[in-house]
Design a protein around this motif. Structure first.
Motif, short mmCIF file in Angstrom:
data_model
loop_
_atom_site.label_atom_id
_atom_site.label_comp_id
_atom_site.label_asym_id
_atom_site.label_seq_id
_atom_site.Cartn_x
_atom_site.Cartn_y
_atom_site.Cartn_z
N UNK A 1 0.82 -1.09 -0.05
CA UNK A 1 0.06 -0.01 -0.16
C UNK A 1 0.91 1.26 0.04
N UNK A 2 0.50 2.27 -0.72
CA UNK A 2 1.33 3.46 -0.90
C UNK A 2 1.74 3.98 0.54
N UNK A 3 0.92 4.11 1.46
CA UNK A 3 1.15 4.70 2.65
C UNK A 3 1.90 4.00 3.75
N UNK A 4 1.81 2.69 3.47
CA UNK A 4 2.50 1.55 4.33
C UNK A 4 3.93 1.54 4.68
N UNK A 5 4.70 2.02 3.75
CA UNK A 5 6.38 2.34 4.13
C UNK A 5 6.54 3.61 4.97
N UNK A 6 5.67 4.36 4.73
CA UNK A 6 5.70 5.62 5.45
C UNK A 6 5.34 5.17 6.97
N UNK A 7 4.24 4.33 7.16
CA UNK A 7 3.64 3.95 8.61
C UNK A 7 4.73 3.26 9.06
N UNK A 8 5.61 2.29 8.47
CA UNK A 8 6.91 1.65 9.01
C UNK A 8 7.60 2.51 9.52
N UNK A 9 8.06 3.48 8.61
CA UNK A 9 9.20 4.75 8.95
C UNK A 9 8.80 5.47 10.17
N UNK A 10 7.53 5.60 10.31
CA UNK A 10 7.14 6.54 11.24
C UNK A 10 6.83 5.98 12.64
N UNK A 11 7.11 4.83 12.76
CA UNK A 11 6.83 3.92 13.87
C UNK A 11 5.27 3.59 14.30
N UNK A 12 4.46 3.69 13.11
CA UNK A 12 3.15 3.33 13.44
C UNK A 12 2.78 1.76 13.14
N UNK A 13 3.73 1.09 12.91
CA UNK A 13 3.74 -0.46 12.81
C UNK A 13 4.23 -1.31 14.14
N UNK A 14 3.67 -2.33 14.37
CA UNK A 14 4.05 -2.93 15.50
C UNK A 14 5.41 -3.51 15.29
N UNK A 15 6.23 -3.91 14.26
CA UNK A 15 7.31 -4.25 14.13
C UNK A 15 8.08 -3.08 13.20
N UNK A 16 9.00 -2.35 13.86
CA UNK A 16 9.42 -1.19 13.48
C UNK A 16 10.45 -1.86 12.19
N UNK A 17 10.31 -1.00 11.19
CA UNK A 17 11.36 -1.42 9.97
C UNK A 17 11.53 -0.30 8.91
N UNK A 18 12.68 0.10 8.65
CA UNK A 18 12.77 1.02 7.57
C UNK A 18 12.69 0.54 6.13
N UNK A 19 11.68 1.01 5.47
CA UNK A 19 11.16 0.66 4.16
C UNK A 19 11.14 2.08 3.28
N UNK A 20 11.91 1.75 1.90
CA UNK A 20 11.88 2.77 1.03
C UNK A 20 11.06 2.42 -0.37
N UNK A 21 10.70 3.38 -0.83
CA UNK A 21 9.76 3.15 -2.36
C UNK A 21 10.45 3.66 -3.28
N UNK A 22 11.06 2.86 -4.11
CA UNK A 22 11.88 3.19 -5.51
C UNK A 22 10.99 3.27 -6.48
N UNK A 23 9.76 2.63 -6.33
CA UNK A 23 9.18 2.30 -7.81
C UNK A 23 7.60 2.42 -7.31
N UNK A 24 6.65 2.96 -8.45
CA UNK A 24 5.20 2.65 -8.09
C UNK A 24 4.80 1.76 -9.00
N UNK A 25 3.87 1.01 -8.49
CA UNK A 25 3.27 -0.26 -9.32
C UNK A 25 2.00 0.22 -10.17
N UNK A 26 1.67 1.52 -10.28
CA UNK A 26 0.31 2.04 -10.99
C UNK A 26 -0.37 3.02 -10.43
#
Length: 412
Positions: free
Chosen positions: A62-87
């Motif tokens: 999901x487009x916002x999900x990597x932001x949520x991961x990086x912003x500490x909104x996910x149960x398991x913290x993980x740094x995720x980046x988005x280098x490509x959009x799928x459409x």
């Protein structure tokens, strides 16, 4: 000789995983020296958690999900980046037939117009409330999803408070149509083919689409574990090239029959090709015999559909703030801005001579028609990208945008 790169990717059974599936199934990844292993998951929470713990290198997200991961909104913290959009696009809002009948009594017609549909839904919601009935229950796929934000944006712009006048619950995409059919929910916002599945079953009616709430707007992305991406830059660049070629192939109408057959396999959608054709053609059966042709319903390649615009990430950020998921601080804003990585996209694709936008962000909602824009490489056309309520999102004026949204639904 074996492949130069081994990459493991997670995906959900949604048509907007098509670019990733095509890369793996149709040889685009192999031609870049990649052995791409695809794993179908059952929920977005599983995708999020499995990329966090290292089961996946990259994933359909999901487009916002990597932001949520990086912003500490996910149960398991993980740094995720988005280098490509799928459409771009591909979602609908589908409701139960009984709700459609209630909306029709308040002027709704099968034209997908967000303003008309929203006004009719609001009138029906108020009628139910006056009669002492329970609020309607709508499902979205995840709290940090474009679906949650576009449903709320649409309703709020039409005068419905999504925090008080309806109930919003989380349901995985493949379960949406069944949840509607059994009466567990009254409506939902999801990607295809799970809207068309309810229409085909005779249990649901499509009332509006993402492509009209916000035209040519962001949806799914390729999320990559930041640590993996930094350790494997050549592998990531090769994957971005494979995805570029796959996306171009998916966009070509001559390939739609073959693509639908690939996506129909049990390991991906497990649904007949006929149920997938609406997302490919934009010709949507809406329910009750009504049909509508939607321009740019789902765009896998054209209009810089694969470019990870920072303005897309920042719009998602404003919605997290708007709906109380996150405080607006300079630190949070910087994390959101750094999540999408057009620099990696450019570096991987520049050798191909393809169209590369000259900027990392753009004013969202400003283009009323398809518009040629400046780019490196081939020519590039963007838009139209308007929001149905005429609003503009300028990422350089983010404080003002957040303040305006806050005042739009202030406490009475």
């Amino acid at each position: 000789m074996g492949a130069a790169y081994q990459i493991t990717a997670g995906l959900m059974p949604l048509f907007d995983s098509a670019v990733l599936v095509a890369a793996g199934e149709l040889g685009f990844a192999a031609r870049e020296g990649i052995d791409l292993t695809l794993h179908r998951e059952t929920s977005w929470a599983n995708i999020r958690d499995r990329i966090a713990i290292g089961h996946f290198d990259v994933a359909h997200m999901l487009g916002p999900m990597p932001l949520a991961c990086n912003l500490g909104l996910s149960p398991l913290a993980s740094e995720t980046i988005v280098p490509f959009s799928l459409g771009l696009g591909g979602n609908c809002v589908t409701i139960a037939n009984a709700v459609w009948a209630g909306m029709a009594a308040h002027g709704a017609v099968s034209d997908l117009d967000p303003a008309r549909a929203g006004a009719a839904l609001g009138a029906f919601i108020r009628e139910r409330a006056a009669a002492g009935r329970e609020p309607l229950r709508f499902a979205v796929v995840h709290p940090h999803s474009g679906h949650n934000y576009e449903l709320r944006y649409w309703l709020a712009a039409c005068g419905v408070d999504p925090r008080r006048e309806i109930e919003i619950v989380i349901v995985p995409p493949p379960f949406m149509a069944d949840a509607l059919a059994t009466g567990r929910i009254d409506g939902y916002c999801v990607g295809e083919p799970w809207n068309s599945a309810a229409v085909a079953a005779g249990t649901g009616h499509i009332v509006t689409v993402k492509a009209q709430i916000w035209r040519n707007s962001p949806e799914k992305v390729l999320g990559a574990r930041k640590a993996w991406a930094e350790q494997n830059p050549e592998a990531l660049a090769a994957l971005l090239r494979a995805l570029h070629h796959a996306a171009r192939w998916c966009q070509d109408p001559a390939n739609h029959g073959e693509l639908a057959a690939v996506m129909a396999q049990p390991g991906f959608l497990g649904l007949p090709p006929a149920v997938q054709m609406p997302v490919l053609t934009g010709h949507l059966p809406l329910g009750g015999g009504a049909e509508r042709r939607v321009e740019d319903f789902f765009v896998p390649f054209d209009k810089a559909a694969n470019f990870p615009w920072k303005s897309h990430a920042l719009w998602f950020y404003t919605q997290m703030v708007r709906w109380g998921q996150l405080a607006h601080t300079p630190q949070n804003l910087a994390i959101a801005r750094d999540c999408y990585r057009p620099d990696l996209y450019r570096a991987a694709l520049k050798p191909l001579g393809v169209a590369l936008p000259g900027a990392n962000a753009k004013v969202e909602g400003a283009l009323k028609a398809a518009t040629p824009v400046g780019s490196a490489g081939a020519s590039l056309v963007l838009g139209p990208d308007g929001f149905f309520d005429g609003q503009i999102f300028d990422p350089d004026e983010i404080e003002d945008y957040i303040a305006r949204q806050k005042s739009a639904h202030a406490e009475p």
